[in-house]
Design an enzyme around this catalytic site. Structure first.
Site, short mmCIF file in Angstrom:
data_model
loop_
_atom_site.label_atom_id
_atom_site.label_comp_id
_atom_site.label_asym_id
_atom_site.label_seq_id
_atom_site.Cartn_x
_atom_site.Cartn_y
_atom_site.Cartn_z
CD GLU A 173 31.46 -24.83 -33.03
OE1 GLU A 173 32.31 -25.29 -33.82
OE2 GLU A 173 30.94 -25.51 -32.12
N GLY A 231 27.08 -27.07 -32.08
CA GLY A 231 27.79 -26.17 -32.98
C GLY A 231 28.77 -26.97 -33.83
#
Lengths: 176, 442
Positions: free
Chosen positions: A134, A46
């Site tokens: 994230e 990510g």
């Protein structure tokens, strides 16, 4: 496509709050493509825009076994969270450091794709962890911020040492 | 976000798994699953590099390791012993910064589930760093430095008393990436431009006129023109077969042991309207030939060539009775001429296996000779440097066949011997190869 430079902890730019994405244009698509490439080439699962010094609410991820299912979340919001899970996380901005972090087991996320279309997803397991990790970047938070100040300081020192030896290694390679 | 790599994605662990596949399961490097799993990545390149390096220097590394351990490891800990070989290879032959090589390598013991060995591997590798000068000097006095098995070392010394050291040296060097240009298909101006744009430097070859050397070496899929069938991977020594066969329109030619089809394709690229029969013993390998010919735009079966799975030593199974004007017999062999490309050959072959393959070669020669029309030629080829497969094999054949005559070839490459022409590994940057051209009395 181009590989982007990833900021590393404790770079202050990792603390910047990201702004809402408003135009879904060609430049945005290029950014998504570049970020995806950067994530793959760094062996990440990510990457948030903040990490490549672009302060927009945008993240890419791919938690598939074969690294062939890239996803993009633009202007993501968590509508609902439930349960608890603890898993070992690492971060492309904190290389070589892994630590257990407690997160929600399930999250419902609403976001837009690269064309601006809204979608909603209920996520679990690693996918849910990754989105939460994230999304933290987009508000300037790193997974090491969940550690005790003492451990966070140790991480900082370890990274400094790593950087020094890496520089030394590069210098040695040049001599050869 | 990042998660810890699985152990088998660690390039050093992958190299260890590949070493086990080769040394314990006797697989060739090309078939190693642990390397295939990492193929496209940067880690894959490192894993491959380490695996090849250890196999190239195996006995020398083992000797060094034996000097460094104060007591030998238990046999169940051979993974740790191989981990040390891997570390030694990096310190000795690669320009890996020493501390990185030592730490990363020692940490692998943890991934192998043997955390107790981290300190040991670390200590052994540091000891090598301190003592390497004296150790390497002692190694220079020993046969282990050649990194060849005893039987092969002896046979090479016996066959080539004046040049055995050069041969061993060439065997332990990395081979360049040679390709063959498909002159029938490639637009050479565009090809050269694309290669240059992709960052490759190219050099031609003094003897093989379709050969091109690419630096730096790269995976074929990254080479422009490969998928379009403009290029194939092939050593210049193997490309010389075409010159010796020198195919002409409508000639009936047999390619008897053809897989993977490199020489077959070269014949067809240079003269597509030959009447070519292409055999290999294994169906899977014939499929590979078909695939290669297709990529190169050379249609098979119903097109210009006929490929079939058949045993060349048993013509009654596949031959229609029409004699051939030329036969290419690229015989199964010890592959001792291509050790620089396939270092595992040294540890997978035995002297006994070579006995068996010498027998097969003799059977192939005897079975195919009657299929040749009077005045026709048979080109016998091996990628071996052992005389019993080459010169002695051909001389033995001529003694038993009054209608067979060795043709004196007028070429600039290799060394003329009583039984044919030998190319030594490394000579003009080629693999070790042997060719003999035999003519049948008219």
């Amino acid at each position: 496509m181009a590989e982007l430079n990833i900021l590393e902890f404790p770079d202050p730019r990792l603390k910047v709050m990201a702004k809402t994405v408003e135009s879904f244009d060609a430049a945005l698509k290029k950014l998504v493509a570049d970020m995806t490439e950067t994530m793959y080439s760094a062996n990440g699962i990510g990457l948030a825009a903040t990490q490549v010094n672009v302060h927009k609410r945008l993240l890419v991820l791919d938690v598939s076994e074969n690294h062939d299912q890239p996803c993009v979340y633009i202007n993501p919001q968590i509508l609902d969270r439930s349960g608890e899970q603890i898993s070992e996380e690492g971060c492309l901005s904190v290389p070589g450091i892994y630590a257990n972090v407690k997160r929600a087991e399930n999250v419902t996320v609403k976001a837009q794709d690269a064309d601006g279309n809204f979608f909603e997803e209920r996520l679990e397991g690693l996918h849910a962890v990754c989105v939460q990790h994230e999304m933290d970047h987009l508000i300037g938070r790193l997974f090491v911020d969940y550690l005790s100040p003492l451990r966070r300081n140790m991480v900082k020192k370890k990274l400094e040492k790593q950087r020094k030896t890496a520089a030394q290694e590069a210098a040695e390679h040049l001599v050869i | 976000m990042k998660i810890k790599q699985k152990a088998r994605q660690n390039p050093r662990i992958a190299a260890l798994l590949a070493l086990a596949e080769v040394l314990d399961e006797h697989k060739s490097l090309a078939d190693c699953l642990s390397l295939a799993a990492l193929r496209a990545s940067r880690d894959g390149a490192l894993a491959r590099h380490l695996t090849y390096g250890v196999l190239r220097w195996l006995t020398a590394l083992e000797w060094l390791a034996a000097q460094l351990f104060s007591k030998p490891l238990k046999s169940r800990d051979r993974d740790i012993r191989r981990l040390v070989l891997l570390g030694l290879q990096q310190l000795w032959h690669d320009h890996t910064a020493s501390h990185a090589a030592i730490n990363e390598t020692a940490e692998c013991a943890r991934l192998l589930g043997k955390p107790w060995a981290v300190g040991l591997v670390n200590a052994v590798l540091r000891r090598f760093q301190r003592e390497q000068h004296a150790l390497l000097e002692r190694l220079e006095q020993r046969d282990e430095r050649f990194a060849h098995p005893r039987w092969l070392l002896n046979e090479i010394k016996q066959d080539w008393p004046d040049s055995w050291q050069q041969i061993l040296d060439a065997n332990n060097r990395q081979a360049p990436l040679w390709m063959r240009i498909n002159r029938r298909r490639a637009d050479e101006a565009i090809l050269h431009e694309q290669l240059r744009d992709a960052g490759f430097e190219t050099v031609g070859h003094p003897f093989a006129k379709d050969a091109i050397c690419l630096t730096p070496a790269a995976a074929v899929m990254r080479i422009p023109g490969f998928e379009k069938g403009w290029l194939s991977v092939q050593d210049p020594a193997a490309q010389l077969a075409r010159d010796l066969i020198n195919p002409q329109s409508s000639e009936r030619i047999l390619d008897a042991c053809a897989a993977p089809g490199g020489k077959t394709a070269h014949l067809l690229e240079s003269c597509p309207d030959i009447d070519l029969v292409v055999l290999d013993r294994k169906a899977g390998r014939v499929a590979q030939i078909d695939q290669n010919l297709e990529r190169l735009g050379l249609p098979v079966n119903g097109g210009i060539a006929e490929t079939r799975a058949a045993d060349a030593t048993s013509p009654k199974d596949w031959w229609n009775g029409k004699a051939f004007s030329k036969i290419l017999l690229d015989a199964p062999c010890s592959a001792t001429g291509v050790i620089r490309r396939h270092p595992e050959i040294k540890w997978l072959r035995s002297g006994k296996q070579v006995d068996a393959v010498v027998q097969t070669q003799a059977e192939l020669l005897a079975a195919l000779w009657p299929l040749l029309q009077p005045g026709g030629v048979l080109v016998y080829a091996t990628c071996s440097i052992l005389k019993r497969e080459n010169e002695f094999q051909v001389q033995g054949f001529i003694e038993q066949h009054a209608d067979a005559e060795l043709v004196k070839t007028t070429v600039d490459w290799g060394t003329a011997l009583a039984g044919g022409r030998q190319i030594m590994p490394g000579e003009a940057q080629m693999d070790g190869f042997f060719y003999a051209v035999l003519r049948k009395a008219a």
